[in-house]
Scaffold this motif. Structure first.
Motif, PDB file in Angstrom:
ATOM      1  N   UNK A 239      17.900   6.681  -2.255  1.00 44.61           N
ATOM      2  CA  UNK A 239      18.707   5.632  -1.640  1.00 44.61           C
ATOM      3  C   UNK A 239      17.841   4.464  -1.173  1.00 44.61           C
ATOM      4  N   UNK A 240      18.236   3.246  -1.571  1.00 45.11           N
ATOM      5  CA  UNK A 240      17.527   2.070  -1.071  1.00 45.11           C
ATOM      6  C   UNK A 240      17.723   1.997   0.447  1.00 45.11           C
ATOM      7  N   UNK A 241      16.681   1.547   1.149  1.00 47.07           N
ATOM      8  CA  UNK A 241      16.751   1.460   2.616  1.00 47.07           C
ATOM      9  C   UNK A 241      17.780   0.407   3.011  1.00 47.07           C
ATOM     10  N   UNK A 242      18.588   0.756   4.006  1.00 47.50           N
ATOM     11  CA  UNK A 242      19.645  -0.162   4.441  1.00 47.50           C
ATOM     12  C   UNK A 242      19.103  -1.273   5.333  1.00 47.50           C
ATOM     13  N   UNK A 243      18.067  -0.978   6.101  1.00 47.56           N
ATOM     14  CA  UNK A 243      17.519  -1.982   7.014  1.00 47.56           C
ATOM     15  C   UNK A 243      15.999  -1.778   7.143  1.00 47.56           C
ATOM     16  N   UNK A 244      15.244  -2.020   6.063  1.00 46.38           N
ATOM     17  CA  UNK A 244      13.801  -1.759   6.123  1.00 46.38           C
ATOM     18  C   UNK A 244      13.082  -2.794   6.977  1.00 46.38           C
ATOM     19  N   UNK A 245      11.996  -2.375   7.605  1.00 46.82           N
ATOM     20  CA  UNK A 245      11.184  -3.310   8.385  1.00 46.82           C
ATOM     21  C   UNK A 245      10.544  -4.353   7.464  1.00 46.82           C
ATOM     22  N   UNK A 246      10.143  -3.918   6.257  1.00 45.67           N
ATOM     23  CA  UNK A 246       9.522  -4.819   5.291  1.00 45.67           C
ATOM     24  C   UNK A 246      10.446  -4.953   4.086  1.00 45.67           C
ATOM     25  N   UNK A 247      10.809  -6.188   3.749  1.00 45.89           N
ATOM     26  CA  UNK A 247      11.749  -6.462   2.669  1.00 45.89           C
ATOM     27  C   UNK A 247      11.039  -6.514   1.321  1.00 45.89           C
ATOM     28  N   UNK A 248      11.786  -6.242   0.263  1.00 39.23           N
ATOM     29  CA  UNK A 248      11.248  -6.375  -1.089  1.00 39.23           C
ATOM     30  C   UNK A 248      10.782  -7.810  -1.295  1.00 39.23           C
ATOM     31  N   UNK A 249       9.569  -7.958  -1.818  1.00 37.13           N
ATOM     32  CA  UNK A 249       8.981  -9.276  -2.034  1.00 37.13           C
ATOM     33  C   UNK A 249       8.075  -9.732  -0.909  1.00 37.13           C
TER      34      UNK A 249
ATOM     35  N   UNK B 171      -3.721   2.428   4.495  1.00 30.57           N
ATOM     36  CA  UNK B 171      -3.732   3.796   3.957  1.00 30.57           C
ATOM     37  C   UNK B 171      -4.965   3.962   3.093  1.00 30.57           C
ATOM     38  N   UNK B 172      -5.515   5.179   3.070  1.00 33.66           N
ATOM     39  CA  UNK B 172      -6.715   5.421   2.270  1.00 33.66           C
ATOM     40  C   UNK B 172      -6.468   6.513   1.235  1.00 33.66           C
TER      41      UNK B 172
ATOM     42  N   UNK C 299       4.347   3.566   8.502  1.00 36.33           N
ATOM     43  CA  UNK C 299       3.209   3.552   9.433  1.00 36.33           C
ATOM     44  C   UNK C 299       1.889   3.226   8.733  1.00 36.33           C
ATOM     45  N   UNK C 300       1.894   3.186   7.399  1.00 33.54           N
ATOM     46  CA  UNK C 300       0.691   2.853   6.645  1.00 33.54           C
ATOM     47  C   UNK C 300       0.692   1.391   6.177  1.00 33.54           C
ATOM     48  N   UNK C 301       1.585   0.614   6.765  1.00 35.58           N
ATOM     49  CA  UNK C 301       1.721  -0.796   6.398  1.00 35.58           C
ATOM     50  C   UNK C 301       1.660  -1.620   7.671  1.00 35.58           C
ATOM     51  N   UNK C 302       1.041  -2.786   7.572  1.00 33.81           N
ATOM     52  CA  UNK C 302       1.074  -3.730   8.701  1.00 33.81           C
ATOM     53  C   UNK C 302       1.406  -5.106   8.167  1.00 33.81           C
ATOM     54  N   UNK C 303       1.942  -5.953   9.027  1.00 35.25           N
ATOM     55  CA  UNK C 303       2.317  -7.299   8.572  1.00 35.25           C
ATOM     56  C   UNK C 303       1.105  -8.088   8.110  1.00 35.25           C
ATOM     57  N   UNK C 304       1.325  -8.995   7.173  1.00 27.49           N
ATOM     58  CA  UNK C 304       0.286  -9.893   6.692  1.00 27.49           C
ATOM     59  C   UNK C 304       0.311 -11.132   7.578  1.00 27.49           C
TER      60      UNK C 304
END
Length: 198
Positions: free
Chosen positions: A69-79, A86-87, A192-197
């Protein structure tokens, strides 16, 4: 006769002395030998093997698995451009990435032995619930044995695995460059393995 006896004794004594010296030298060599430690070449080879293993990932991760299922309200949007924290493989931590998919599911870390005879893999991050054969209801408990239906790496598809842990964080596919290789739809990175650019 005396000369023969004397010569025999001398020869015998020389042989015993030689044996004693050989024995002492061997014992001394054993005590003095240092413990075996990897050489720089062996260390480099180990690192190369690890990096080669990381590059077993297909550069094109392909589409998401059926039924996810595609996320309904993701913190990070496609694009959206983000930074990976992450390592999972060399060159990943700190890399700039673009979100190519965001999904709501249960995501697992698993340990498995590849079907192609490769070395056992521990704590592989990540596979999603939809990449397990007939898993039943999520979440699966740690220690549960499953069969993988994923092709992230060679020998993974059809491998018997054990669930190490799970998370219900939003999980993402990402596009990024690693050591000069363009990775598209890389599976998977949890929120949790992603941070904003910034």
């Amino acid at each position: 006769m005396n000369q023969l006896t004397l010569m025999t004794r001398l020869a015998f004594g020389a042989a015993v002395g030689a044996l004693a010296l050989t024995s002492c030298a061997g014992a001394g060599d054993d005590r003095a030998a240092p413990e075996s430690t990897p050489t720089q070449d062996e260390t480099t080879s180990d690192t190369s093997d690890h990096e080669a293993s990381a590059h077993e990932h297909d550069p094109d991760g392909g589409p998401p698995p059926e039924g996810i299922q595609e996320a309904s309200d993701p913190r990070y949007e496609v694009g959206e451009t983000v930074v990976l924290n992450a390592d999972h493989m060399p060159g990943m931590d700190g890399a700039d990435a673009t979100i190519s998919g965001a999904f709501d599911t249960t995501t697992y870390s698993v340990s498995y032995t590849p079907t192609d005879g490769g070395e056992p893999v521990t704590d592989h991050k990540w596979v999603v619930h939809e990449e397990l054969e007939d898993p039943g209801d999520a979440p699966l408990a740690p220690g549960r044995e499953v069969v993988l239906d994923a092709e992230h790496m060679s020998g993974m598809d059809g491998a018997e695995a054990t669930i190490d842990r799970s998370t219900d964080e939003t999980v993402y596919m990402v596009d990024f460059e690693m050591d000069g290789m363009e990775m598209t739809n890389h599976k998977w990175v949890v929120e949790s393995e992603i941070q904003p650019d910034n």
